[in-house]
Design a protein around this motif. Structure first.
Motif, PDB file in Angstrom:
ATOM      1  N   ASN A   1       0.865  -1.273   0.131  1.00  0.00           N
ATOM      2  CA  ASN A   1      -0.008   0.059   0.005  1.00  0.00           C
ATOM      3  C   ASN A   1       0.908   1.345   0.051  1.00  0.00           C
ATOM      4  OD1 ASN A   1      -1.368   2.227   1.504  1.00  0.00           O
ATOM      5  ND2 ASN A   1      -3.095   0.894   0.757  1.00  0.00           N
ATOM      6  N   VAL A   2       0.643   2.113  -0.904  1.00  0.00           N
ATOM      7  CA  VAL A   2       1.446   3.291  -1.246  1.00  0.00           C
ATOM      8  C   VAL A   2       1.114   4.249   0.134  1.00  0.00           C
ATOM      9  CG1 VAL A   2       1.791   5.302  -2.418  1.00  0.00           C
ATOM     10  CG2 VAL A   2       1.301   3.190  -3.640  1.00  0.00           C
ATOM     11  N   LEU A   3       0.113   4.262   0.643  1.00  0.00           N
ATOM     12  CA  LEU A   3       0.098   5.133   1.761  1.00  0.00           C
ATOM     13  C   LEU A   3       0.590   4.748   3.081  1.00  0.00           C
ATOM     14  CD1 LEU A   3      -3.963   6.465   1.331  1.00  0.00           C
ATOM     15  CD2 LEU A   3      -1.787   7.668   1.082  1.00  0.00           C
ATOM     16  N   SER A   4       0.861   3.504   3.241  1.00  0.00           N
ATOM     17  CA  SER A   4       1.719   3.051   4.399  1.00  0.00           C
ATOM     18  C   SER A   4       3.030   3.594   4.096  1.00  0.00           C
ATOM     19  CB  SER A   4       1.486   1.662   4.374  1.00  0.00           C
ATOM     20  OG  SER A   4       2.157   0.866   3.267  1.00  0.00           O
ATOM     21  N   ILE A   5       3.516   3.581   2.866  1.00  0.00           N
ATOM     22  CA  ILE A   5       4.996   4.121   2.831  1.00  0.00           C
ATOM     23  C   ILE A   5       4.921   5.464   3.177  1.00  0.00           C
ATOM     24  CG2 ILE A   5       6.839   4.418   1.072  1.00  0.00           C
ATOM     25  CD1 ILE A   5       5.803   1.798  -0.115  1.00  0.00           C
ATOM     26  N   VAL A   6       4.034   6.227   2.661  1.00  0.00           N
ATOM     27  CA  VAL A   6       3.675   7.557   2.859  1.00  0.00           C
ATOM     28  C   VAL A   6       3.704   7.885   4.378  1.00  0.00           C
ATOM     29  CG1 VAL A   6       2.694   9.787   2.299  1.00  0.00           C
ATOM     30  CG2 VAL A   6       3.149   8.208   0.321  1.00  0.00           C
ATOM     31  N   THR A   7       2.924   7.140   4.970  1.00  0.00           N
ATOM     32  CA  THR A   7       2.909   7.153   6.531  1.00  0.00           C
ATOM     33  C   THR A   7       4.076   7.179   6.991  1.00  0.00           C
ATOM     34  OG1 THR A   7       0.478   6.554   6.536  1.00  0.00           O
ATOM     35  CG2 THR A   7       1.617   6.325   8.344  1.00  0.00           C
ATOM     36  N   LEU A   8       4.861   6.023   6.788  1.00  0.00           N
ATOM     37  CA  LEU A   8       6.275   6.211   7.461  1.00  0.00           C
ATOM     38  C   LEU A   8       7.185   7.129   7.119  1.00  0.00           C
ATOM     39  CD1 LEU A   8       7.763   3.932   9.320  1.00  0.00           C
ATOM     40  CD2 LEU A   8       8.379   2.712   7.077  1.00  0.00           C
ATOM     41  N   VAL A   9       7.263   7.581   5.927  1.00  0.00           N
ATOM     42  CA  VAL A   9       8.172   8.505   5.544  1.00  0.00           C
ATOM     43  C   VAL A   9       7.744   9.834   6.205  1.00  0.00           C
ATOM     44  CG1 VAL A   9       8.981   9.865   3.619  1.00  0.00           C
ATOM     45  CG2 VAL A   9       9.057   7.426   3.373  1.00  0.00           C
ATOM     46  N   THR A  10       6.487  10.081   6.227  1.00  0.00           N
ATOM     47  CA  THR A  10       6.162  11.398   6.731  1.00  0.00           C
ATOM     48  C   THR A  10       6.407  11.552   8.276  1.00  0.00           C
ATOM     49  OG1 THR A  10       3.741  10.827   6.754  1.00  0.00           O
ATOM     50  CG2 THR A  10       4.385  12.354   4.798  1.00  0.00           C
ATOM     51  N   SER A  11       6.170  10.342   8.782  1.00  0.00           N
ATOM     52  CA  SER A  11       6.485  10.323  10.595  1.00  0.00           C
ATOM     53  C   SER A  11       7.931  10.381  10.838  1.00  0.00           C
ATOM     54  CB  SER A  11       5.744   9.087  11.195  1.00  0.00           C
ATOM     55  OG  SER A  11       6.528   7.907  10.446  1.00  0.00           O
ATOM     56  N   ILE A  12       8.634   9.859   9.973  1.00  0.00           N
ATOM     57  CA  ILE A  12      10.281   9.931  10.127  1.00  0.00           C
ATOM     58  C   ILE A  12      10.433  11.385   9.961  1.00  0.00           C
ATOM     59  CG2 ILE A  12      12.538   9.365   9.144  1.00  0.00           C
ATOM     60  CD1 ILE A  12      11.103   6.323   8.716  1.00  0.00           C
ATOM     61  N   LEU A  13      10.046  12.088   8.855  1.00  0.00           N
ATOM     62  CA  LEU A  13      10.314  13.464   8.643  1.00  0.00           C
ATOM     63  C   LEU A  13       9.896  14.380   9.769  1.00  0.00           C
ATOM     64  CD1 LEU A  13       9.769  13.674   4.767  1.00  0.00           C
ATOM     65  CD2 LEU A  13      11.888  13.538   6.137  1.00  0.00           C
ATOM     66  N   GLY A  14       9.168  13.925  10.705  1.00  0.00           N
ATOM     67  CA  GLY A  14       8.677  14.716  11.848  1.00  0.00           C
ATOM     68  C   GLY A  14       7.381  15.542  11.666  1.00  0.00           C
ATOM     69  N   PHE A  15       6.575  15.069  10.773  1.00  0.00           N
ATOM     70  CA  PHE A  15       5.043  15.460  10.665  1.00  0.00           C
ATOM     71  C   PHE A  15       4.402  14.814  11.758  1.00  0.00           C
ATOM     72  CE2 PHE A  15       6.814  16.195   6.171  1.00  0.00           C
ATOM     73  CZ  PHE A  15       6.564  17.640   6.164  1.00  0.00           C
ATOM     74  N   ALA A  16       3.394  15.318  12.054  1.00  0.00           N
ATOM     75  CA  ALA A  16       2.642  14.845  13.229  1.00  0.00           C
ATOM     76  C   ALA A  16       1.124  14.214  12.752  1.00  0.00           C
ATOM     77  CB  ALA A  16       2.650  15.657  14.487  1.00  0.00           C
ATOM     78  N   ILE A  17       0.319  15.189  12.173  1.00  0.00           N
ATOM     79  CA  ILE A  17      -1.079  15.294  11.818  1.00  0.00           C
ATOM     80  C   ILE A  17      -0.983  14.345  10.473  1.00  0.00           C
ATOM     81  CG2 ILE A  17      -3.159  16.401  11.287  1.00  0.00           C
ATOM     82  CD1 ILE A  17      -2.544  18.506  13.224  1.00  0.00           C
ATOM     83  N   VAL A  18      -0.257  14.716   9.434  1.00  0.00           N
ATOM     84  CA  VAL A  18      -0.294  13.832   8.114  1.00  0.00           C
ATOM     85  C   VAL A  18      -0.003  12.248   8.486  1.00  0.00           C
ATOM     86  CG1 VAL A  18       0.795  13.787   5.994  1.00  0.00           C
ATOM     87  CG2 VAL A  18       0.344  16.096   6.919  1.00  0.00           C
ATOM     88  N   PRO A  19       0.798  11.681   9.077  1.00  0.00           N
ATOM     89  CA  PRO A  19       0.964  10.353   9.062  1.00  0.00           C
ATOM     90  C   PRO A  19      -0.129   9.735   9.811  1.00  0.00           C
ATOM     91  CG  PRO A  19       2.779  11.394  10.557  1.00  0.00           C
ATOM     92  CD  PRO A  19       2.045  12.533   9.731  1.00  0.00           C
ATOM     93  N   VAL A  20      -0.868  10.653  11.100  1.00  0.00           N
ATOM     94  CA  VAL A  20      -1.885   9.883  11.592  1.00  0.00           C
ATOM     95  C   VAL A  20      -2.997   9.659  10.758  1.00  0.00           C
ATOM     96  CG1 VAL A  20      -3.319  10.538  13.504  1.00  0.00           C
ATOM     97  CG2 VAL A  20      -1.145  10.790  13.859  1.00  0.00           C
ATOM     98  N   VAL A  21      -3.503  10.813  10.123  1.00  0.00           N
ATOM     99  CA  VAL A  21      -4.587  10.634   8.824  1.00  0.00           C
ATOM    100  C   VAL A  21      -4.230   9.462   8.141  1.00  0.00           C
ATOM    101  CG1 VAL A  21      -5.763  11.849   7.334  1.00  0.00           C
ATOM    102  CG2 VAL A  21      -5.439  13.027   9.727  1.00  0.00           C
ATOM    103  N   LEU A  22      -3.150   9.736   7.308  1.00  0.00           N
ATOM    104  CA  LEU A  22      -2.818   8.805   6.342  1.00  0.00           C
ATOM    105  C   LEU A  22      -2.699   7.365   6.585  1.00  0.00           C
ATOM    106  CD1 LEU A  22      -0.401  10.702   4.127  1.00  0.00           C
ATOM    107  CD2 LEU A  22      -2.631  10.624   3.737  1.00  0.00           C
ATOM    108  N   GLY A  23      -2.189   7.131   8.085  1.00  0.00           N
ATOM    109  CA  GLY A  23      -1.952   5.974   8.580  1.00  0.00           C
ATOM    110  C   GLY A  23      -3.451   5.217   8.566  1.00  0.00           C
ATOM    111  N   HIS A  24      -4.321   6.055   9.290  1.00  0.00           N
ATOM    112  CA  HIS A  24      -5.819   5.379   9.450  1.00  0.00           C
ATOM    113  C   HIS A  24      -6.325   5.126   8.125  1.00  0.00           C
ATOM    114  CE1 HIS A  24      -5.940   5.472  13.858  1.00  0.00           C
ATOM    115  NE2 HIS A  24      -5.562   6.745  13.868  1.00  0.00           N
ATOM    116  N   ILE A  25      -5.969   5.814   7.295  1.00  0.00           N
ATOM    117  CA  ILE A  25      -6.760   5.681   5.886  1.00  0.00           C
ATOM    118  C   ILE A  25      -5.935   4.437   5.186  1.00  0.00           C
ATOM    119  CG2 ILE A  25      -6.963   6.588   3.566  1.00  0.00           C
ATOM    120  CD1 ILE A  25      -7.061   9.279   4.807  1.00  0.00           C
ATOM    121  N   SER A  26      -4.714   4.353   5.460  1.00  0.00           N
ATOM    122  CA  SER A  26      -3.901   3.048   4.839  1.00  0.00           C
ATOM    123  C   SER A  26      -4.201   1.650   5.485  1.00  0.00           C
ATOM    124  CB  SER A  26      -2.449   3.222   4.717  1.00  0.00           C
ATOM    125  OG  SER A  26      -2.093   3.370   6.006  1.00  0.00           O
ATOM    126  N   LEU A  27      -4.458   1.936   6.745  1.00  0.00           N
ATOM    127  CA  LEU A  27      -4.948   0.419   7.394  1.00  0.00           C
ATOM    128  C   LEU A  27      -6.374   0.173   7.037  1.00  0.00           C
ATOM    129  CD1 LEU A  27      -3.831   1.225  10.977  1.00  0.00           C
ATOM    130  CD2 LEU A  27      -2.879  -0.414   9.371  1.00  0.00           C
TER     131      LEU A  27
END
Length: 84
Positions: free
Chosen positions: A11-37
């Motif tokens: 799933n592409v969004l799971s990759i984006v979730t991981l990358v954005t969380s490592i980059l220090g974003f907070a809200i973006v990976p939370v939203v995308l993580g739930h969507i990707s799950l």
């Protein structure tokens, strides 16, 4: 004849979730993580672990930002009260 089963796509969004969380974003990976799950459970794609790790890092980052904001506000309020 060698036939290998196709690997499920990641799933592409799971990759984006991981990358954005490592980059220090907070809200973006939370939203995308739930969507990707939700997408992963519907489509049976891979990437569940990446999405969960991204969610955990995202929530921890969000918590860190909230603590930093709270401490900053407390410092400004205390200095304002002491100064004047």
């Amino acid at each position: 004849m060698d036939t290998y089963p196709e690997n499920p796509r990641t799933n592409v969004l799971s990759i984006v979730t991981l990358v954005t969380s490592i980059l220090g974003f907070a809200i973006v990976p939370v939203v995308l993580g739930h969507i990707s799950l939700r997408q992963i459970s519907r489509t049976r794609e891979q990437g569940r672990v990446m999405a969960i790790i991204g969610l955990v890092i995202g929530y921890l980052t969000l918590l860190g930002y909230l603590i930093a904001i709270t401490v900053t506000i407390a410092i400004f309020v205390s200095r304002g009260m002491l100064g004047g």
